[in-house]
Design a protein around this motif. Structure first.
Motif, PDB file in Angstrom:
ATOM      1  N   GLY A   1      -2.160  -5.404  -7.098  1.00 52.74           N
ATOM      2  CA  GLY A   1      -1.847  -3.992  -6.992  1.00 52.74           C
ATOM      3  C   GLY A   1      -1.782  -3.587  -5.527  1.00 52.74           C
ATOM      4  N   LEU A   2      -1.284  -2.399  -5.272  1.00 55.88           N
ATOM      5  CA  LEU A   2      -1.186  -1.884  -3.905  1.00 55.88           C
ATOM      6  C   LEU A   2      -1.535  -0.399  -3.898  1.00 55.88           C
ATOM      7  CD1 LEU A   2       1.472  -2.535  -1.180  1.00 55.88           C
ATOM      8  CD2 LEU A   2       0.923  -0.173  -1.810  1.00 55.88           C
ATOM      9  N   LEU A   3      -2.382   0.000  -2.971  1.00 60.85           N
ATOM     10  CA  LEU A   3      -2.757   1.396  -2.796  1.00 60.85           C
ATOM     11  C   LEU A   3      -2.076   1.957  -1.554  1.00 60.85           C
ATOM     12  CD1 LEU A   3      -4.490   3.911  -3.471  1.00 60.85           C
ATOM     13  CD2 LEU A   3      -6.316   2.900  -2.069  1.00 60.85           C
ATOM     14  N   LEU A   4      -1.280   2.994  -1.736  1.00 62.65           N
ATOM     15  CA  LEU A   4      -0.654   3.706  -0.617  1.00 62.65           C
ATOM     16  C   LEU A   4      -1.566   4.852  -0.216  1.00 62.65           C
ATOM     17  CD1 LEU A   4       1.724   4.455   1.277  1.00 62.65           C
ATOM     18  CD2 LEU A   4       2.701   5.747  -0.646  1.00 62.65           C
ATOM     19  N   PHE A   5      -2.033   4.829   1.038  1.00 60.33           N
ATOM     20  CA  PHE A   5      -2.942   5.864   1.540  1.00 60.33           C
ATOM     21  C   PHE A   5      -2.246   6.700   2.602  1.00 60.33           C
ATOM     22  CE2 PHE A   5      -5.840   7.021   5.068  1.00 60.33           C
ATOM     23  CZ  PHE A   5      -6.532   8.043   4.434  1.00 60.33           C
ATOM     24  N   LEU A   6      -2.279   8.028   2.423  1.00 57.65           N
ATOM     25  CA  LEU A   6      -1.679   8.959   3.381  1.00 57.65           C
ATOM     26  C   LEU A   6      -2.784   9.810   4.012  1.00 57.65           C
ATOM     27  CD1 LEU A   6       1.433  10.117   1.315  1.00 57.65           C
ATOM     28  CD2 LEU A   6       1.242   8.212   2.934  1.00 57.65           C
ATOM     29  N   HIS A   7      -2.925   9.700   5.319  1.00 55.92           N
ATOM     30  CA  HIS A   7      -3.988  10.393   6.041  1.00 55.92           C
ATOM     31  C   HIS A   7      -3.688  11.888   6.205  1.00 55.92           C
ATOM     32  CE1 HIS A   7      -1.476  10.794   9.604  1.00 55.92           C
ATOM     33  NE2 HIS A   7      -1.144   9.511   9.476  1.00 55.92           N
ATOM     34  N   GLY A   8      -4.622  12.593   6.819  1.00 53.80           N
ATOM     35  CA  GLY A   8      -4.462  14.024   7.045  1.00 53.80           C
ATOM     36  C   GLY A   8      -3.849  14.340   8.401  1.00 53.80           C
TER      37      GLY A   8
ATOM     38  N   ARG B   1       1.505  -1.682 -10.748  1.00 49.72           N
ATOM     39  CA  ARG B   1       0.159  -1.329 -10.281  1.00 49.72           C
ATOM     40  C   ARG B   1       0.211  -0.839  -8.823  1.00 49.72           C
ATOM     41  NH1 ARG B   1      -3.841  -5.491 -10.351  1.00 49.72           N
ATOM     42  NH2 ARG B   1      -2.233  -7.107 -10.290  1.00 49.72           N
ATOM     43  N   ILE B   2       1.035   0.157  -8.589  1.00 44.71           N
ATOM     44  CA  ILE B   2       1.108   0.802  -7.282  1.00 44.71           C
ATOM     45  C   ILE B   2       0.394   2.143  -7.394  1.00 44.71           C
ATOM     46  CG2 ILE B   2       2.618   1.785  -5.514  1.00 44.71           C
ATOM     47  CD1 ILE B   2       4.700  -0.282  -6.271  1.00 44.71           C
ATOM     48  N   TYR B   3      -0.608   2.339  -6.553  1.00 50.26           N
ATOM     49  CA  TYR B   3      -1.466   3.527  -6.621  1.00 50.26           C
ATOM     50  C   TYR B   3      -1.224   4.409  -5.399  1.00 50.26           C
ATOM     51  CZ  TYR B   3      -3.592  -0.041  -9.551  1.00 50.26           C
ATOM     52  OH  TYR B   3      -3.780  -1.054 -10.450  1.00 50.26           O
ATOM     53  N   LEU B   4      -1.513   5.689  -5.558  1.00 42.85           N
ATOM     54  CA  LEU B   4      -1.233   6.671  -4.510  1.00 42.85           C
ATOM     55  C   LEU B   4      -2.467   7.519  -4.253  1.00 42.85           C
ATOM     56  CD1 LEU B   4       0.731   8.349  -2.708  1.00 42.85           C
ATOM     57  CD2 LEU B   4       1.357   9.603  -4.783  1.00 42.85           C
ATOM     58  N   THR B   5      -2.785   7.710  -2.969  1.00 40.85           N
ATOM     59  CA  THR B   5      -3.866   8.617  -2.616  1.00 40.85           C
ATOM     60  C   THR B   5      -3.615   9.217  -1.241  1.00 40.85           C
ATOM     61  OG1 THR B   5      -6.278   8.879  -2.455  1.00 40.85           O
ATOM     62  CG2 THR B   5      -5.356   6.874  -1.505  1.00 40.85           C
ATOM     63  N   GLY B   6      -4.152  10.409  -1.031  1.00 42.02           N
ATOM     64  CA  GLY B   6      -3.995  11.061   0.264  1.00 42.02           C
ATOM     65  C   GLY B   6      -4.987  12.200   0.404  1.00 42.02           C
ATOM     66  N   LEU B   7      -5.286  12.554   1.640  1.00 43.80           N
ATOM     67  CA  LEU B   7      -6.224  13.638   1.909  1.00 43.80           C
ATOM     68  C   LEU B   7      -5.567  14.730   2.745  1.00 43.80           C
ATOM     69  CD1 LEU B   7      -7.516  13.564   5.106  1.00 43.80           C
ATOM     70  CD2 LEU B   7      -8.345  11.385   4.221  1.00 43.80           C
TER      71      LEU B   7
END
Length: 240
Positions: free
Chosen positions: A58-65, A129-135
Motif C-alpha cells: 500500500g501507499l500513503l500520500l501525506f500532504l503537509h500544512g 491500497r492507496i491511502y490519503l491524509t493531510g493536515l
C-alpha cells in the motif's frame, strides 16, 4: 529520488462575437495552456519492500500544512508521518510526502496526483491500497482530492482541514474516512469538521470522528501518534 516535474494541460474553446460592417461573425478558437509545477518529495519504503520482488504494498500520500510550504524540503519532517519516520517509526506501506512549493498558495492537486501516479507506476504499489491524509492546508487539499478523484483512494484521514460542505455529495461512499479536529482551533474552526461529518453521516458514509477537547490547531500532534490510525488505514482496500 530525482525531483519530478508535473504537467497538465487545459483545453477550452473561446467563442467570440465580432461586429464587422453591420454583421455578426461567430469566431471559434482554441488555446492550449501549460502549467508546470516543481514538486520536491520524500518517499519512504518499508523494510519488507526490499525482501520480496513480487509483493505489492500500500501507499500513503501525506500532504503537509501551510507552515511547511516553501522551498526547504527538510521542513516536511516537522509534522505527521515524516516526523515519526525520523523518530524511528516503521510503517507497513510506502509513504509519499511531497512539498507544496508555494508558501501562500493552495496545493496544486492535479500536480500531486500526477506525481502519485508516477510513483505508483515506478514501484510495486497495490493500486487498491492507496491511502490519503493531510493536515490543515493539506487536510483541505485531501478533501479536494477525494472529490476530484473519488475512485483513487482506499481510505482517507483528515486532520483539522477546511472543507466546503457540498464536497460531501462527490466523495465515494465506499471510501472510509477518519476526521480529527481540536475544539479550540482558532485557525480552522472545528465547525468545519463538525458540519462535514454530520453531513456525511446523514448521507450514509462510513466516518469516524475524533474531536479533541481543549486542543488547538495542532491537533496533528495527537492524531498522527495514534497507532490505531495506521492499523485502520492498512486494513482498507478498494473492492471495485
Amino acid at each position: 529520488m530525482q525531483n519530478k516535474l508535473s504537467r497538465f494541460f487545459i483545453f477550452f474553446a473561446v467563442l467570440m462575437l465580432q461586429a464587422c460592417a453591420g454583421q455578426s461573425h461567430l469566431v471559434q478558437d482554441e488555446l492550449e495552456t501549460v502549467t508546470k509545477e516543481h514538486l520536491k518529495y520524500y518517499l519512504y519504503y518499508p523494510e519488507d519492500y526490499f525482501k520480496s520482488e513480487n509483493k505489492e504494498f500500500g501507499l500513503l500520500l501525506f500532504l503537509h500544512g501551510g507552515g511547511e510550504s516553501g522551498r526547504n524540503v527538510e521542513e516536511i519532517k516537522d509534522t505527521g508521518p515524516p516526523k515519526m519516520l525520523v523518530e524511528g517509526k516503521q510503517f507497513p506501506f510506502l509513504i509519499l510526502a511531497p512539498q507544496n512549493p508555494h508558501a501562500q498558495k493552495w496545493w496544486n492537486t492535479d500536480a500531486v496526483v500526477q506525481l502519485l501516479d508516477s510513483v505508483t507506476q515506478a514501484n510495486r504499489v497495490d493500486k487498491n491500497r492507496i491511502y490519503l491524509t493531510g493536515l490543515s492546508r493539506g487536510g483541505s487539499a485531501s478533501w479536494e482530492l477525494a472529490t476530484q478523484y473519488p475512485e483513487k483512494f482506499a481510505a482517507m484521514a483528515v486532520v483539522c482541514g477546511m472543507t466546503p460542505l457540498p464536497y460531501a455529495h462527490w466523495i465515494d461512499k465506499e471510501m472510509p474516512i477518519w476526521v480529527f479536529h481540536g475544539d479550540k482551533d482558532d485557525v480552522i474552526n472545528v465547525e468545519e469538521s463538525d458540519k462535514m461529518v454530520d453531513k456525511l453521516r446523514e448521507m450514509g458514509y462510513d466516518v469516524r470522528y475524533t474531536r479533541y477537547k481543549g486542543v488547538g490547531h495542532n491537533a496533528w500532534d495527537r492524531a498522527y501518534t495514534t497507532d490505531s490510525l495506521y492499523t485502520w488505514l492498512a486494513s482498507k482496500k478498494r473492492t471495485k
